[in-house]
Design a protein around this motif. Structure first.
Motif, PDB file in Angstrom:
ATOM      1  N   GLN A 236      -9.521 -63.418  25.649  1.00  0.00           N
ATOM      2  CA  GLN A 236      -9.641 -63.397  26.852  1.00  0.00           C
ATOM      3  C   GLN A 236      -8.852 -61.728  27.179  1.00  0.00           C
ATOM      4  OE1 GLN A 236      -7.732 -67.364  27.707  1.00  0.00           O
ATOM      5  NE2 GLN A 236      -9.029 -67.120  29.520  1.00  0.00           N
ATOM      6  N   LEU A 237      -8.791 -61.088  26.142  1.00  0.00           N
ATOM      7  CA  LEU A 237      -8.035 -59.773  26.347  1.00  0.00           C
ATOM      8  C   LEU A 237      -8.871 -58.776  26.142  1.00  0.00           C
ATOM      9  CD1 LEU A 237      -5.265 -58.305  26.445  1.00  0.00           C
ATOM     10  CD2 LEU A 237      -5.401 -58.441  23.972  1.00  0.00           C
ATOM     11  N   ASN A 238      -8.996 -57.859  27.333  1.00  0.00           N
ATOM     12  CA  ASN A 238      -9.730 -56.505  27.290  1.00  0.00           C
ATOM     13  C   ASN A 238      -8.743 -55.429  27.181  1.00  0.00           C
ATOM     14  OD1 ASN A 238     -12.218 -58.121  27.790  1.00  0.00           O
ATOM     15  ND2 ASN A 238     -11.424 -58.358  29.842  1.00  0.00           N
ATOM     16  N   LEU A 239      -9.007 -54.386  26.387  1.00  0.00           N
ATOM     17  CA  LEU A 239      -8.029 -53.376  26.205  1.00  0.00           C
ATOM     18  C   LEU A 239      -8.912 -51.994  26.414  1.00  0.00           C
ATOM     19  CD1 LEU A 239      -6.234 -54.503  22.676  1.00  0.00           C
ATOM     20  CD2 LEU A 239      -5.312 -54.307  25.109  1.00  0.00           C
ATOM     21  N   VAL A 273      -7.806 -61.177  31.084  1.00  0.00           N
ATOM     22  CA  VAL A 273      -6.615 -60.082  31.300  1.00  0.00           C
ATOM     23  C   VAL A 273      -6.925 -58.932  30.629  1.00  0.00           C
ATOM     24  CG1 VAL A 273      -4.296 -59.550  30.659  1.00  0.00           C
ATOM     25  CG2 VAL A 273      -4.869 -62.064  31.347  1.00  0.00           C
ATOM     26  N   SER A 274      -7.043 -57.747  31.646  1.00  0.00           N
ATOM     27  CA  SER A 274      -7.335 -56.430  31.269  1.00  0.00           C
ATOM     28  C   SER A 274      -6.314 -55.667  31.190  1.00  0.00           C
ATOM     29  CB  SER A 274      -8.454 -55.784  32.178  1.00  0.00           C
ATOM     30  OG  SER A 274      -9.576 -56.522  32.217  1.00  0.00           O
ATOM     31  N   VAL A 275      -6.161 -54.769  30.023  1.00  0.00           N
ATOM     32  CA  VAL A 275      -5.155 -53.753  29.815  1.00  0.00           C
ATOM     33  C   VAL A 275      -5.376 -52.292  29.553  1.00  0.00           C
ATOM     34  CG1 VAL A 275      -2.991 -53.181  28.531  1.00  0.00           C
ATOM     35  CG2 VAL A 275      -3.497 -55.604  28.757  1.00  0.00           C
ATOM     36  N   ARG A 276      -5.055 -51.565  30.597  1.00  0.00           N
ATOM     37  CA  ARG A 276      -5.441 -50.268  30.692  1.00  0.00           C
ATOM     38  C   ARG A 276      -4.324 -49.245  30.409  1.00  0.00           C
ATOM     39  NH1 ARG A 276      -9.301 -48.467  35.294  1.00  0.00           N
ATOM     40  NH2 ARG A 276      -7.271 -49.359  36.640  1.00  0.00           N
ATOM     41  N   LEU A 284       1.526 -40.887  33.244  1.00  0.00           N
ATOM     42  CA  LEU A 284       0.880 -41.859  32.430  1.00  0.00           C
ATOM     43  C   LEU A 284       0.930 -43.105  33.394  1.00  0.00           C
ATOM     44  CD1 LEU A 284       2.539 -41.370  29.111  1.00  0.00           C
ATOM     45  CD2 LEU A 284       0.041 -40.766  29.861  1.00  0.00           C
ATOM     46  N   VAL A 285      -0.138 -44.141  33.245  1.00  0.00           N
ATOM     47  CA  VAL A 285      -0.073 -45.466  33.846  1.00  0.00           C
ATOM     48  C   VAL A 285      -0.669 -46.365  33.073  1.00  0.00           C
ATOM     49  CG1 VAL A 285      -1.382 -46.379  35.783  1.00  0.00           C
ATOM     50  CG2 VAL A 285      -0.859 -43.989  36.086  1.00  0.00           C
ATOM     51  N   LEU A 286       0.284 -47.543  33.147  1.00  0.00           N
ATOM     52  CA  LEU A 286      -0.191 -48.906  32.362  1.00  0.00           C
ATOM     53  C   LEU A 286      -0.680 -49.889  33.516  1.00  0.00           C
ATOM     54  CD1 LEU A 286      -0.166 -50.672  29.963  1.00  0.00           C
ATOM     55  CD2 LEU A 286       2.396 -51.256  30.588  1.00  0.00           C
ATOM     56  N   ASP A 287      -1.941 -50.258  33.385  1.00  0.00           N
ATOM     57  CA  ASP A 287      -2.205 -51.508  34.358  1.00  0.00           C
ATOM     58  C   ASP A 287      -2.649 -52.590  33.836  1.00  0.00           C
ATOM     59  OD1 ASP A 287      -2.225 -49.614  36.596  1.00  0.00           O
ATOM     60  OD2 ASP A 287      -4.539 -48.869  35.891  1.00  0.00           O
ATOM     61  N   VAL A 288      -2.073 -53.792  34.168  1.00  0.00           N
ATOM     62  CA  VAL A 288      -2.373 -55.093  33.816  1.00  0.00           C
ATOM     63  C   VAL A 288      -2.939 -55.976  34.808  1.00  0.00           C
ATOM     64  CG1 VAL A 288      -1.175 -57.088  32.633  1.00  0.00           C
ATOM     65  CG2 VAL A 288      -0.489 -54.777  31.956  1.00  0.00           C
ATOM     66  N   LEU A 289      -4.335 -56.335  34.567  1.00  0.00           N
ATOM     67  CA  LEU A 289      -4.967 -57.167  35.533  1.00  0.00           C
ATOM     68  C   LEU A 289      -5.390 -58.544  35.009  1.00  0.00           C
ATOM     69  CD1 LEU A 289      -6.030 -53.988  35.324  1.00  0.00           C
ATOM     70  CD2 LEU A 289      -6.927 -54.681  37.583  1.00  0.00           C
ATOM     71  N   ASP A 290      -5.299 -59.491  35.856  1.00  0.00           N
ATOM     72  CA  ASP A 290      -5.828 -60.689  35.798  1.00  0.00           C
ATOM     73  C   ASP A 290      -6.586 -61.266  36.875  1.00  0.00           C
ATOM     74  OD1 ASP A 290      -4.142 -62.326  37.652  1.00  0.00           O
ATOM     75  OD2 ASP A 290      -2.466 -61.526  36.494  1.00  0.00           O
ATOM     76  N   GLU A 291      -7.252 -62.306  36.737  1.00  0.00           N
ATOM     77  CA  GLU A 291      -7.862 -62.971  37.771  1.00  0.00           C
ATOM     78  C   GLU A 291      -7.339 -63.926  38.735  1.00  0.00           C
ATOM     79  OE1 GLU A 291     -11.399 -64.592  35.722  1.00  0.00           O
ATOM     80  OE2 GLU A 291     -12.040 -62.546  34.963  1.00  0.00           O
ATOM     81  N   GLY A 292      -5.753 -63.779  38.785  1.00  0.00           N
ATOM     82  CA  GLY A 292      -5.221 -64.711  39.581  1.00  0.00           C
ATOM     83  C   GLY A 292      -5.278 -64.152  41.085  1.00  0.00           C
ATOM     84  N   MET A 293      -4.529 -64.532  41.962  1.00  0.00           N
ATOM     85  CA  MET A 293      -4.281 -64.460  43.286  1.00  0.00           C
ATOM     86  C   MET A 293      -3.016 -63.578  43.615  1.00  0.00           C
ATOM     87  SD  MET A 293      -6.882 -65.805  44.480  1.00  0.00           S
ATOM     88  CE  MET A 293      -6.752 -65.454  46.253  1.00  0.00           C
ATOM     89  N   GLY A 294      -2.351 -63.062  42.608  1.00  0.00           N
ATOM     90  CA  GLY A 294      -1.339 -61.997  42.890  1.00  0.00           C
ATOM     91  C   GLY A 294       0.230 -62.877  42.870  1.00  0.00           C
ATOM     92  N   PHE A 295       1.312 -62.145  43.235  1.00  0.00           N
ATOM     93  CA  PHE A 295       2.247 -62.706  43.140  1.00  0.00           C
ATOM     94  C   PHE A 295       2.998 -62.976  44.536  1.00  0.00           C
ATOM     95  CE2 PHE A 295       2.101 -60.464  39.216  1.00  0.00           C
ATOM     96  CZ  PHE A 295       2.541 -60.978  38.496  1.00  0.00           C
ATOM     97  N   VAL A 325      -0.798 -60.046  46.894  1.00  0.00           N
ATOM     98  CA  VAL A 325      -1.982 -61.116  47.277  1.00  0.00           C
ATOM     99  C   VAL A 325      -3.449 -60.500  46.944  1.00  0.00           C
ATOM    100  CG1 VAL A 325      -0.749 -62.227  49.332  1.00  0.00           C
ATOM    101  CG2 VAL A 325      -2.066 -60.294  49.570  1.00  0.00           C
ATOM    102  N   GLY A 326      -4.416 -61.455  46.518  1.00  0.00           N
ATOM    103  CA  GLY A 326      -5.697 -61.150  46.401  1.00  0.00           C
ATOM    104  C   GLY A 326      -5.988 -60.768  45.007  1.00  0.00           C
ATOM    105  N   THR A 327      -5.308 -60.214  44.223  1.00  0.00           N
ATOM    106  CA  THR A 327      -5.441 -59.912  42.686  1.00  0.00           C
ATOM    107  C   THR A 327      -4.083 -60.027  42.074  1.00  0.00           C
ATOM    108  OG1 THR A 327      -6.340 -58.414  41.258  1.00  0.00           O
ATOM    109  CG2 THR A 327      -5.256 -57.408  43.274  1.00  0.00           C
ATOM    110  N   GLY A 328      -4.320 -60.050  40.785  1.00  0.00           N
ATOM    111  CA  GLY A 328      -3.328 -60.269  39.824  1.00  0.00           C
ATOM    112  C   GLY A 328      -3.114 -58.876  39.232  1.00  0.00           C
ATOM    113  N   LYS A 329      -2.591 -57.720  39.588  1.00  0.00           N
ATOM    114  CA  LYS A 329      -2.386 -56.479  39.209  1.00  0.00           C
ATOM    115  C   LYS A 329      -1.040 -55.951  39.087  1.00  0.00           C
ATOM    116  CE  LYS A 329      -4.319 -51.717  39.754  1.00  0.00           C
ATOM    117  NZ  LYS A 329      -5.045 -50.923  40.419  1.00  0.00           N
TER     118      LYS A 329
END
Length: 338
Positions: A236-239, A273-276, A284-295, A325-329
């Protein structure tokens, strides 16, 4: 009286000297002279006297001879002598001698043309430069040897740190064996993941040829995969990790930040879960995204992992941004040259 050669008086062998040389008394009278000196004295009447061809004031020349008479070591000075209508400057070296055929104090006077003296000075300077060069080369060799010793020590230290982390992981696993409570299992999992993140960055530093920077791909890839494996979610990991040179003093912090954000994504999110990791201008930017609804607000204030991330971001001059809200990023942005 014309000055005689050294061979005639059985005294000093002045003829063997290439430069003008003569034996003079304190009153300037020339007792002996070699062929080169005779050419200088040729315009004088007999008896020949050094004072007659000196352009320097007589008291100064007399003082030079007196100073030379006090020692058998060379006394160095300079004389300007008349050569017909011209004046030539000489470097003069004089010393007291004992002559078997003459009474009184005699001084051997050697005259070196100023041109030759300049070559002599140049030669001495070259010798001094050569000496300094050899000294610098020796110092550089010692510095290179010291740097090599320090490099070996640093590598040994890094190797021991890596081994110590592995030993800590083994001890934690051993301590957790037989204790199947949910709290212990969760605590051990979090601690183990953090240690693995540190181990990944430490291994990258150890393998790097540079002591100042390491490849981002060399440790972020391992950190991300390790966090995913701890949840049994490797599929489930996308890098997408851009290879960037990261300062070694920031590598440990970035490894821990990535581990915390990826762990939270698998723990609280859903699906992939996507990690860019990429450049964005000078940052430099580190992004971690999932398909949840946010915090929600409770998670933002109580989650210890996010508190740790914020603390680590401050240490590298970075900033954490979280989609509520709306996305887990989660995004971490920091300057390449903080």
């Amino acid at each position: 009286m014309t000055p005689k050669s050294g061979s005639q008086l059985g005294g000093f062998p002045l003829e063997f000297l290439l430069e003008p040389a003569m034996l003079v008394s304190l009153d300037g009278h020339v007792h002996e002279a070699n062929a080169a000196a005779h050419r200088i004295l040729s315009g004088l009447s007999s008896p020949q006297n050094l004072f007659e061809i000196c352009c320097d004031p007589r008291p100064n020349v007399a003082a030079f001879l007196r100073n030379a008479s006090r020692s058998t070591s060379s006394y160095i000075g300079a004389l300007e002598l008349k050569q017909g209508e011209e004046v030539e400057r000489f470097r003069a070296m004089a010393a007291r001698i004992q002559h078997p055929a003459q009474e009184g104090t005699l001084i051997i006077l050697r005259l070196m043309p100023a041109e030759l003296d300049r070559f002599s000075i140049l030669n001495r300077r070259i010798q001094e430069i050569d000496r300094q060069l050899h000294k610098r080369l020796k110092e550089n060799a010692l510095m290179a040897e010291t740097l090599e010793d320090k490099r070996v020590l640093v590598e040994e230290l890094q190797h021991r740190v890596k081994n110590n982390i592995q030993q800590m992981l083994s001890l934690m696993n051993f301590s957790a064996a037989g204790r199947n409570t949910l709290e212990v299992a969760e605590f051990m999992s979090v601690a183990a993941n953090r240690l693995r993140a540190m181990s990944a960055s430490q291994e990258a530093i150890y393998q790097s040829s540079s002591a100042r920077a390491i490849s981002s791909h060399s440790f972020l890839d391992e950190v991300a995969r390790g966090a995913a494996e701890s949840f049994g979610a490797s599929d489930q990991l996308n890098l997408s990790i851009e290879d960037v040179q990261i300062p070694t003093d920031a590598a440990h912090n970035l490894a821990l930040i990535a581990n915390e954000l990826i762990t939270n994504a698998f723990k609280y999110g859903n699906g992939q879960v996507s990690v860019r990791f990429h450049r964005s201008g000078e940052n430099l930017v580190l992004d971690v995204l999932d398909e949840g609804m946010g915090f929600d607000e409770t998670a933002l204030t109580r989650t210890s992992g996010l508190k740790l991330v914020r603390s680590l971001c401050r240490q590298i001059g970075g900033m954490l941004q979280i989609a509520k809200v709306g996305t887990g990023k989660c995004s971490v942005q920091f300057d390449i040259n903080p």
